[in-house]
Design a protein around this motif. Structure first.
Motif, PDB file in Angstrom:
ATOM      1  N   ALA A 180       1.098  -1.043  -0.042  1.00  0.00           N
ATOM      2  CA  ALA A 180      -0.059  -0.123  -0.073  1.00  0.00           C
ATOM      3  C   ALA A 180       0.867   1.030   0.096  1.00  0.00           C
ATOM      4  CB  ALA A 180      -0.845   0.065   1.253  1.00  0.00           C
ATOM      5  N   SER A 181       1.884   1.308   0.456  1.00  0.00           N
ATOM      6  CA  SER A 181       3.128   2.131   0.662  1.00  0.00           C
ATOM      7  C   SER A 181       4.370   1.716   0.693  1.00  0.00           C
ATOM      8  CB  SER A 181       2.660   3.239   1.682  1.00  0.00           C
ATOM      9  OG  SER A 181       2.697   2.548   3.012  1.00  0.00           O
ATOM     10  N   VAL A 182       5.543   2.325   0.332  1.00  0.00           N
ATOM     11  CA  VAL A 182       6.760   1.754   0.339  1.00  0.00           C
ATOM     12  C   VAL A 182       7.546   2.790   1.061  1.00  0.00           C
ATOM     13  CG1 VAL A 182       8.862   0.851  -0.977  1.00  0.00           C
ATOM     14  CG2 VAL A 182       6.510   0.454  -1.715  1.00  0.00           C
ATOM     15  N   THR A 183       8.458   2.182   2.009  1.00  0.00           N
ATOM     16  CA  THR A 183       9.452   3.118   2.515  1.00  0.00           C
ATOM     17  C   THR A 183      10.686   3.269   1.811  1.00  0.00           C
ATOM     18  OG1 THR A 183       8.931   2.210   4.707  1.00  0.00           O
ATOM     19  CG2 THR A 183      10.975   2.898   4.712  1.00  0.00           C
ATOM     20  N   ASP A 184      11.284   4.398   1.885  1.00  0.00           N
ATOM     21  CA  ASP A 184      12.307   4.879   1.182  1.00  0.00           C
ATOM     22  C   ASP A 184      13.565   4.080   1.758  1.00  0.00           C
ATOM     23  OD1 ASP A 184      14.902   5.765   0.151  1.00  0.00           O
ATOM     24  OD2 ASP A 184      13.751   7.906  -0.307  1.00  0.00           O
ATOM     25  N   MET A 185      14.345   3.413   1.204  1.00  0.00           N
ATOM     26  CA  MET A 185      15.254   2.337   1.867  1.00  0.00           C
ATOM     27  C   MET A 185      16.698   2.743   1.382  1.00  0.00           C
ATOM     28  SD  MET A 185      13.567   0.420   3.609  1.00  0.00           S
ATOM     29  CE  MET A 185      14.757  -0.742   4.119  1.00  0.00           C
ATOM     30  N   ARG A 186      16.919   4.154   0.739  1.00  0.00           N
ATOM     31  CA  ARG A 186      18.027   4.527   0.284  1.00  0.00           C
ATOM     32  C   ARG A 186      19.428   4.422   1.518  1.00  0.00           C
ATOM     33  NH1 ARG A 186      16.410   9.215  -3.899  1.00  0.00           N
ATOM     34  NH2 ARG A 186      14.729   9.292  -2.177  1.00  0.00           N
ATOM     35  N   GLN A 187      18.885   4.771   2.529  1.00  0.00           N
ATOM     36  CA  GLN A 187      19.573   5.051   3.915  1.00  0.00           C
ATOM     37  C   GLN A 187      20.390   3.591   4.162  1.00  0.00           C
ATOM     38  OE1 GLN A 187      18.216   5.834   7.740  1.00  0.00           O
ATOM     39  NE2 GLN A 187      16.061   5.278   6.792  1.00  0.00           N
ATOM     40  N   PHE A 188      19.560   2.812   3.806  1.00  0.00           N
ATOM     41  CA  PHE A 188      19.953   1.320   4.241  1.00  0.00           C
ATOM     42  C   PHE A 188      21.018   0.743   3.264  1.00  0.00           C
ATOM     43  CE2 PHE A 188      16.060   1.826   6.388  1.00  0.00           C
ATOM     44  CZ  PHE A 188      16.476   1.414   7.818  1.00  0.00           C
ATOM     45  N   PHE A 189      21.105   0.971   1.926  1.00  0.00           N
ATOM     46  CA  PHE A 189      21.845   0.449   0.817  1.00  0.00           C
ATOM     47  C   PHE A 189      22.815   1.128   0.016  1.00  0.00           C
ATOM     48  CE2 PHE A 189      17.929   0.984  -1.202  1.00  0.00           C
ATOM     49  CZ  PHE A 189      18.262   1.386  -2.689  1.00  0.00           C
ATOM     50  N   LEU A 190      22.589   2.383   0.043  1.00  0.00           N
ATOM     51  CA  LEU A 190      23.384   3.368  -0.867  1.00  0.00           C
ATOM     52  C   LEU A 190      24.929   3.223  -0.446  1.00  0.00           C
ATOM     53  CD1 LEU A 190      21.285   6.645  -1.906  1.00  0.00           C
ATOM     54  CD2 LEU A 190      21.867   4.550  -3.194  1.00  0.00           C
ATOM     55  N   ALA A 244      11.938  -2.674  -6.149  1.00  0.00           N
ATOM     56  CA  ALA A 244      13.242  -2.028  -5.725  1.00  0.00           C
ATOM     57  C   ALA A 244      13.433  -0.755  -6.148  1.00  0.00           C
ATOM     58  CB  ALA A 244      14.389  -3.110  -6.640  1.00  0.00           C
ATOM     59  N   TRP A 245      12.894  -0.226  -7.144  1.00  0.00           N
ATOM     60  CA  TRP A 245      12.880   1.192  -7.619  1.00  0.00           C
ATOM     61  C   TRP A 245      12.069   2.067  -6.560  1.00  0.00           C
ATOM     62  CZ3 TRP A 245       8.367   3.651  -9.742  1.00  0.00           C
ATOM     63  CH2 TRP A 245       8.688   4.881 -10.256  1.00  0.00           C
ATOM     64  N   LYS A 246      10.866   1.429  -6.208  1.00  0.00           N
ATOM     65  CA  LYS A 246      10.114   2.134  -5.017  1.00  0.00           C
ATOM     66  C   LYS A 246      10.871   2.164  -3.876  1.00  0.00           C
ATOM     67  CE  LYS A 246       5.248   2.260  -6.522  1.00  0.00           C
ATOM     68  NZ  LYS A 246       4.144   2.063  -6.077  1.00  0.00           N
ATOM     69  N   PHE A 247      11.788   1.307  -3.553  1.00  0.00           N
ATOM     70  CA  PHE A 247      12.527   1.333  -2.134  1.00  0.00           C
ATOM     71  C   PHE A 247      13.588   2.546  -2.240  1.00  0.00           C
ATOM     72  CE2 PHE A 247      12.051  -3.509  -1.744  1.00  0.00           C
ATOM     73  CZ  PHE A 247      10.714  -3.392  -1.483  1.00  0.00           C
ATOM     74  N   GLY A 248      13.851   2.806  -3.499  1.00  0.00           N
ATOM     75  CA  GLY A 248      15.047   4.053  -3.788  1.00  0.00           C
ATOM     76  C   GLY A 248      16.064   3.587  -4.495  1.00  0.00           C
ATOM     77  N   LEU A 249      16.144   2.453  -5.185  1.00  0.00           N
ATOM     78  CA  LEU A 249      17.283   2.078  -6.040  1.00  0.00           C
ATOM     79  C   LEU A 249      17.312   3.056  -7.287  1.00  0.00           C
ATOM     80  CD1 LEU A 249      19.030  -0.226  -6.619  1.00  0.00           C
ATOM     81  CD2 LEU A 249      17.941  -1.376  -7.983  1.00  0.00           C
ATOM     82  N   PRO A 250      18.428   3.689  -7.491  1.00  0.00           N
ATOM     83  CA  PRO A 250      18.800   4.501  -8.445  1.00  0.00           C
ATOM     84  C   PRO A 250      18.914   3.927  -9.654  1.00  0.00           C
ATOM     85  CG  PRO A 250      20.652   4.324  -7.193  1.00  0.00           C
ATOM     86  CD  PRO A 250      19.682   3.480  -6.464  1.00  0.00           C
ATOM     87  N   LEU A 251      18.083   3.556 -10.657  1.00  0.00           N
ATOM     88  CA  LEU A 251      17.977   3.010 -11.946  1.00  0.00           C
ATOM     89  C   LEU A 251      17.160   3.771 -12.817  1.00  0.00           C
ATOM     90  CD1 LEU A 251      15.274   1.197 -12.479  1.00  0.00           C
ATOM     91  CD2 LEU A 251      16.265  -0.355 -11.075  1.00  0.00           C
ATOM     92  N   SER A 252      17.316   3.430 -14.065  1.00  0.00           N
ATOM     93  CA  SER A 252      16.671   4.313 -15.133  1.00  0.00           C
ATOM     94  C   SER A 252      15.581   3.607 -15.856  1.00  0.00           C
ATOM     95  CB  SER A 252      17.639   4.762 -16.122  1.00  0.00           C
ATOM     96  OG  SER A 252      18.656   5.814 -15.523  1.00  0.00           O
ATOM     97  N   GLY A 253      15.861   2.186 -15.805  1.00  0.00           N
ATOM     98  CA  GLY A 253      14.441   1.287 -16.318  1.00  0.00           C
ATOM     99  C   GLY A 253      15.092   0.011 -16.338  1.00  0.00           C
TER     100      GLY A 253
END
Length: 435
Positions: free
Chosen positions: A33-43, A260-269
């Motif tokens: 229903a909603s997704v947490t931004d996970m960038r702080q955990f994996f970037l 994974a993209w919704k989690f914040g994964l910086p990808l283009s497509g």
């Protein structure tokens, strides 16, 4: 993270409920229903992080309040004694091998996590039964992942035909917790019976029935983790966009990548690499989805005319249609192009692929030559061990393939515990007699 039905049901459920009840009322599937931004955990994770360490680090943040760091570590260590491998071929191309698990297919990752997390969720508090339809090696993957899981029984439904790869020592009558049942019918009959049993709530509640098939979001969600893993391993080598080329049959791997993209994964497509069945080509181009007759190809796992994840893809597109249609690029690869890709990967990079991975490889090459809307590094998902198609690949490459012992064992025939008609009352009777 909470979940809702794809049927626009406003009722939200927890991860635990979505996993252990599996299907919402009606004909929908659970989606976040909603997704947490996970960038702080994996970037900023270290390049040398192991796959279990990654899963243990990300899961508590993703499932806040449901798995603490200690529980997440137990799940990760219990699930994964194998991990993906990223092979960088050149500046523009890498391959992520996902066939390092017990049955040599990417499904091992999602099923292993589901088994471990279910055991953790019901720990000292209950019981559960997974009821799953199986063809190919899916049943072996389920049996391997769920064997000896405390408080869980795994019932595996097979269609008519040989059953291979199961160890009778795992079976419930021999002290194990696995029950293989054969249906006098098709794989579609098996899938229908799984859904009917789950929707029969008095029966499902009596045995704690859920499923280990991809209809269970608890199996699909962890497939997003290997996209994060690939990014961590390749990030220091890329200067442009990051793109994933994904073999698509039922489209579960593509859905996981979108998560994974919704989690914040910086990808283009994503390149949605399909064989001649081209199930969603029109849909991705903004046209109406219409099922086509099934075409048999040399990439059989992608031979799907009506993908089961259609409802989840529609849910993504309803949320952000413009964004999604600019992120997913469909490519169709026929049998001849698949064989050419197998040969080119071997000659250019000494890389052996199976036919499904070759579809994604060919699609990646074609898209790069066509220019597309971006330029960058492409990661091809290699979803099956090439030794599973040893004869075909050896003929193409002119090289003998070594078949690992674990894959040789998958050819051993097994007798089911019961043989029944494709009817719900017959299935319920078989389960009652075994438990």
């Amino acid at each position: 993270m909470q979940f809702r039905s794809t049927q626009s049901d406003d009722r939200l459920v927890s991860f635990k409920d979505a996993v252990l009840r599996c299907l919402p009322a009606g004909e929908g599937l659970y989606v976040p229903a909603s997704v947490t931004d996970m960038r702080q955990f994996f970037l900023y994770m270290d390049l040398d992080i192991s796959y279990p360490e990654l899963v243990a680090a990300v899961t508590p943040g993703l499932l806040q309040g449901e798995l603490n760091p200690f529980s997440a570590s137990r799940v990760a260590e219990s699930a994964f004694d194998f991990e993906p491998e990223l092979k960088q071929l050149d500046d523009d191309l890498s391959v992520l091998t996902l066939y390092n698990g017990p049955t040599g297919v990417f499904k091992d990752f999602g099923i292993a996590f589901l088994a471990a997390v279910m055991e953790e969720l019901i720990k000292n508090k209950g019981f559960a039964m997974t009821l799953s339809a199986a063809k190919g090696d899916t049943g072996v993957s389920i049996a391997h992942a769920f064997y000896k899981r405390q408080g869980i029984i795994a019932v595996i439904l097979y269609p008519s035909g040989p059953i291979r790869g199961l160890d009778p020592a795992f079976f419930i009558q021999n002290g194990g917790n696995i029950i293989p049942i054969q249906i006098r019918g098709t794989f579609d009959d098996c899938q229908r019976l799984v859904a009917e049993a789950i929707h029969d709530r008095p029966f499902a509640d009596r045995y704690g029935i859920t499923s280990a098939n991809a209809i269970n979001v608890g199996r699909l969600l962890p497939q997003a983790f290997y996209y994060l893993y690939a990014f961590i391993k390749v990030k220091q080598h890329i200067k442009e966009d990051l793109i994933f080329s994904v073999p698509c049959g039922n489209f579960g791997n593509l859905i996981a990548g979108l998560y994974a993209w919704k989690f914040g994964l910086p990808l283009s497509g994503f390149i949605a690499a399909m064989n001649a069945n081209n199930a969603f080509g029109d849909f991705f181009r903004g046209k109406e989805y219409r099922p086509h007759p099934l075409i048999t190809t040399n990439s059989p796992a992608l031979d799907v005319s009506q993908p089961s994840n259609y409802k989840r893809l529609v849910a993504f597109y309803q949320e952000a249609p413009a964004v999604m249609r600019n992120m997913v690029y469909p490519e169709t690869v026929d049998d001849q192009a698949t064989l050419i890709a197998l040969e080119k990967a071997w000659k250019q990079h000494h890389l052996i692929l199976d036919s499904h991975s070759a579809v994604a490889y060919a699609a990646a090459e074609r898209y790069a030559k066509g220019g597309g809307d971006f330029y960058g590094h492409v990661v091809v998902l290699a979803t099956g061990h090439p030794a599973k198609q040893a004869d075909m690949i050896a003929e193409i490459l002119g090289a003998e393939l070594e078949i690992p012992e674990k894959l040789r064992k998958l050819q051993h025939k097994t007798d089911p515990v019961a043989l029944i008609d494709p009817q719900l009352d017959a299935l319920q009777g078989a389960i009652a007699s075994c438990v």
